[in-house]
Design an enzyme around this catalytic site. Structure first.
Site, PDB file in Angstrom:
ATOM      1  CE1 TYR A 101       0.140   1.847 -13.860  1.00 43.39           C
ATOM      2  CE2 TYR A 101      -0.095   4.080 -13.030  1.00 43.39           C
ATOM      3  CZ  TYR A 101       0.444   2.815 -12.925  1.00 43.39           C
ATOM      4  OH  TYR A 101       1.279   2.515 -11.868  1.00 43.39           O
TER       5      TYR A 101
HETATM    6  N1  LIG Z   1       7.577   1.974 -10.791  1.00 45.25           N
HETATM    7  C1  LIG Z   1       6.817   2.941 -10.293  1.00 45.25           C
HETATM    8  O1  LIG Z   1       7.230   4.093 -10.225  1.00 45.25           O
HETATM    9  C2  LIG Z   1       5.441   2.612  -9.759  1.00 45.25           C
HETATM   10  C3  LIG Z   1       4.740   3.582  -9.018  1.00 45.25           C
HETATM   11  C4  LIG Z   1       3.469   3.278  -8.513  1.00 45.25           C
HETATM   12  C5  LIG Z   1       2.927   2.014  -8.742  1.00 45.25           C
HETATM   13  N2  LIG Z   1       3.625   1.104  -9.467  1.00 45.25           N
HETATM   14  C6  LIG Z   1       3.015  -0.219  -9.664  1.00 45.25           C
HETATM   15  O2  LIG Z   1       3.843  -1.180  -9.065  1.00 45.25           O
HETATM   16  C7  LIG Z   1       3.708  -2.427  -9.747  1.00 45.25           C
HETATM   17  C8  LIG Z   1       5.076  -2.949 -10.162  1.00 45.25           C
HETATM   18  O3  LIG Z   1       5.675  -1.973 -11.001  1.00 45.25           O
HETATM   19  P1  LIG Z   1       7.206  -2.045 -11.495  1.00 45.25           P
HETATM   20  O4  LIG Z   1       7.640  -0.662 -11.713  1.00 45.25           O
HETATM   21  O5  LIG Z   1       7.984  -2.957 -10.616  1.00 45.25           O
HETATM   22  O6  LIG Z   1       6.997  -2.715 -12.942  1.00 45.25           O
HETATM   23  P2  LIG Z   1       7.941  -3.688 -13.780  1.00 45.25           P
HETATM   24  O7  LIG Z   1       7.501  -3.523 -15.212  1.00 45.25           O
HETATM   25  O8  LIG Z   1       9.391  -3.498 -13.444  1.00 45.25           O
HETATM   26  O9  LIG Z   1       7.504  -5.128 -13.255  1.00 45.25           O
HETATM   27  C9  LIG Z   1       6.208  -5.605 -13.480  1.00 45.25           C
HETATM   28  C10 LIG Z   1       6.231  -7.125 -13.433  1.00 45.25           C
HETATM   29  O10 LIG Z   1       4.889  -7.574 -13.718  1.00 45.25           O
HETATM   30  C11 LIG Z   1       4.960  -8.608 -14.691  1.00 45.25           C
HETATM   31  N3  LIG Z   1       3.729  -8.633 -15.462  1.00 45.25           N
HETATM   32  C12 LIG Z   1       3.290  -7.694 -16.351  1.00 45.25           C
HETATM   33  N4  LIG Z   1       2.133  -8.086 -16.900  1.00 45.25           N
HETATM   34  C13 LIG Z   1       1.818  -9.292 -16.334  1.00 45.25           C
HETATM   35  C14 LIG Z   1       0.744 -10.190 -16.509  1.00 45.25           C
HETATM   36  N5  LIG Z   1      -0.250  -9.962 -17.382  1.00 45.25           N
HETATM   37  N6  LIG Z   1       0.727 -11.318 -15.743  1.00 45.25           N
HETATM   38  C15 LIG Z   1       1.733 -11.582 -14.882  1.00 45.25           C
HETATM   39  N7  LIG Z   1       2.793 -10.770 -14.695  1.00 45.25           N
HETATM   40  C16 LIG Z   1       2.825  -9.644 -15.418  1.00 45.25           C
HETATM   41  C17 LIG Z   1       6.174  -8.265 -15.551  1.00 45.25           C
HETATM   42  O11 LIG Z   1       6.665  -9.387 -16.267  1.00 45.25           O
HETATM   43  C18 LIG Z   1       7.147  -7.738 -14.500  1.00 45.25           C
HETATM   44  O12 LIG Z   1       7.937  -8.774 -13.941  1.00 45.25           O
HETATM   45  C19 LIG Z   1       2.769  -2.165 -10.922  1.00 45.25           C
HETATM   46  O13 LIG Z   1       1.454  -2.519 -10.563  1.00 45.25           O
HETATM   47  C20 LIG Z   1       2.888  -0.657 -11.105  1.00 45.25           C
HETATM   48  O14 LIG Z   1       1.746  -0.109 -11.738  1.00 45.25           O
HETATM   49  C21 LIG Z   1       4.860   1.369  -9.978  1.00 45.25           C
END
Ligand SMILES: NC(=O)c1ccc[n+]([C@@H]2O[C@H](COP(=O)([O-])OP(=O)(O)OC[C@H]3O[C@@H](n4cnc5c(N)ncnc54)[C@H](O)[C@@H]3O)[C@@H](O)[C@H]2O)c1
Length: 238
Positions: A145
């Site tokens: 990641y």
């Molecule tokens: N939640 C956190 O604390 C956090 C912090 C920093 C960065 N992020 C980043 O923010 C982004 C969103 O995170 P989140 O927490 O909302 O995650 P989440 O798991 O709630 O949502 C992710 C979404 O991406 C979709 N997805 C996953 N793989 C996919 C693929 N191959 N093709 C198309 N869609 C796909 C999923 O179906 C889901 O709807 C991610 O890139 C994550 O790494 C999250």
């Protein structure tokens, strides 16, 4: 709310839930027409396409369908991402390594490669890639990641350098841990440890991320290209 994005068409990957859904709602409130690209589109508001961002053919098909449905894309938010397992690098499952890189890094490349040419041609576009504080700092147990998110930063800067005067701005954001449904699966100790690392002493909210993305893709952000916007509550030092 001010309709600063009226008439703009946006794609938000991973927009069916979590942070992506918050971004979709905010861009929609600002007047944009938004297409949600997600592996699982259940619950997605408005127009949506089922896409696996790790698969270039799937991304190309979604792009063709989106242009047909809502018109040319002005805004791309590369938000889809997966965490992968937590394991020290010597035990890290090889398949999982490849999948995390394929979704979190190659997915950003696929969507950018597919949507950018039209933006370039029209000399108008905004791309925002969702990286993470982990892409700057690293974190034990999640090397795939961290490598992917660091890659997103390098990719963002490189694409911006290819577009010095194209009317297209490419930036990324680096959030810390954010209050999403994920919290329901975490122990109170894990949550407290996460909070302790943030100088402001609280977690980032989805609304704060959505507000920053709306600014970066909006008409008030015009002189910033290849930058990593901070969302760390004072934690990041660069
Ligand atoms: N939640 C956190 O604390 C956090 C912090 C920093 C960065 N992020 C980043 O923010 C982004 C969103 O995170 P989140 O927490 O909302 O995650 P989440 O798991 O709630 O949502 C992710 C979404 O991406 C979709 N997805 C996953 N793989 C996919 C693929 N191959 N093709 C198309 N869609 C796909 C999923 O179906 C889901 O709807 C991610 O890139 C994550 O790494 C999250």
């Amino acid at each position: 709310m001010e309709q600063t994005l009226a008439g703009q068409r946006a794609v938000v990957t991973g927009g069916a839930r979590g942070i992506g859904l918050g971004i979709v709602r905010r861009l929609t409130e600002r007047g944009a027409t938004v297409a949600v690209w997600d592996r699982d589109t259940e619950g997605a508001p408005g127009y949506s396409c089922q896409v696996d961002v790790a698969d270039l053919d799937s991304v190309r098909a979604a792009h063709a369908a989106t242009v047909e449905a809502i018109g040319d894309v002005d805004i791309l938010v590369n938000n889809a991402g997966i965490n992968g397992p937590v394991a020290p690098v010597e035990d890290y499952p090889v398949e999982a390594w490849h999948r995390v890189l394929a979704v979190d890094l190659t997915g950003v490349f696929h969507c950018t490669r597919t949507i950018l040419p039209g933006m370039r041609e029209r000399r108008r576009g905004r791309i925002v890639n969702v990286s993470s504080i982990v892409g700057k700092e690293g974190a034990a147990g999640i090397s795939a990641y961290a490598a992917a998110k660091a890659g997103v930063i390098g990719f963002t800067k490189s694409v911006a350098r290819e577009l010095p005067d194209a009317g297209v701005l490419v930036n990324c954001i680096a959030p810390v841990i954010t209050e999403t449904d994920l919290f329901r699966e975490m122990t109170p100790e894990h949550i407290a440890a996460g909070r302790a690392k943030i100088p402001m002493g609280r977690f980032l909210t989805v609304d704060e991320i959505a507000a920053m993305v709306a600014f970066v893709v909006g008409p008030d952000c015009t002189f910033t290209n290849g930058f990593v916007f901070d969302l760390s509550g004072g934690r990041a030092t660069y």
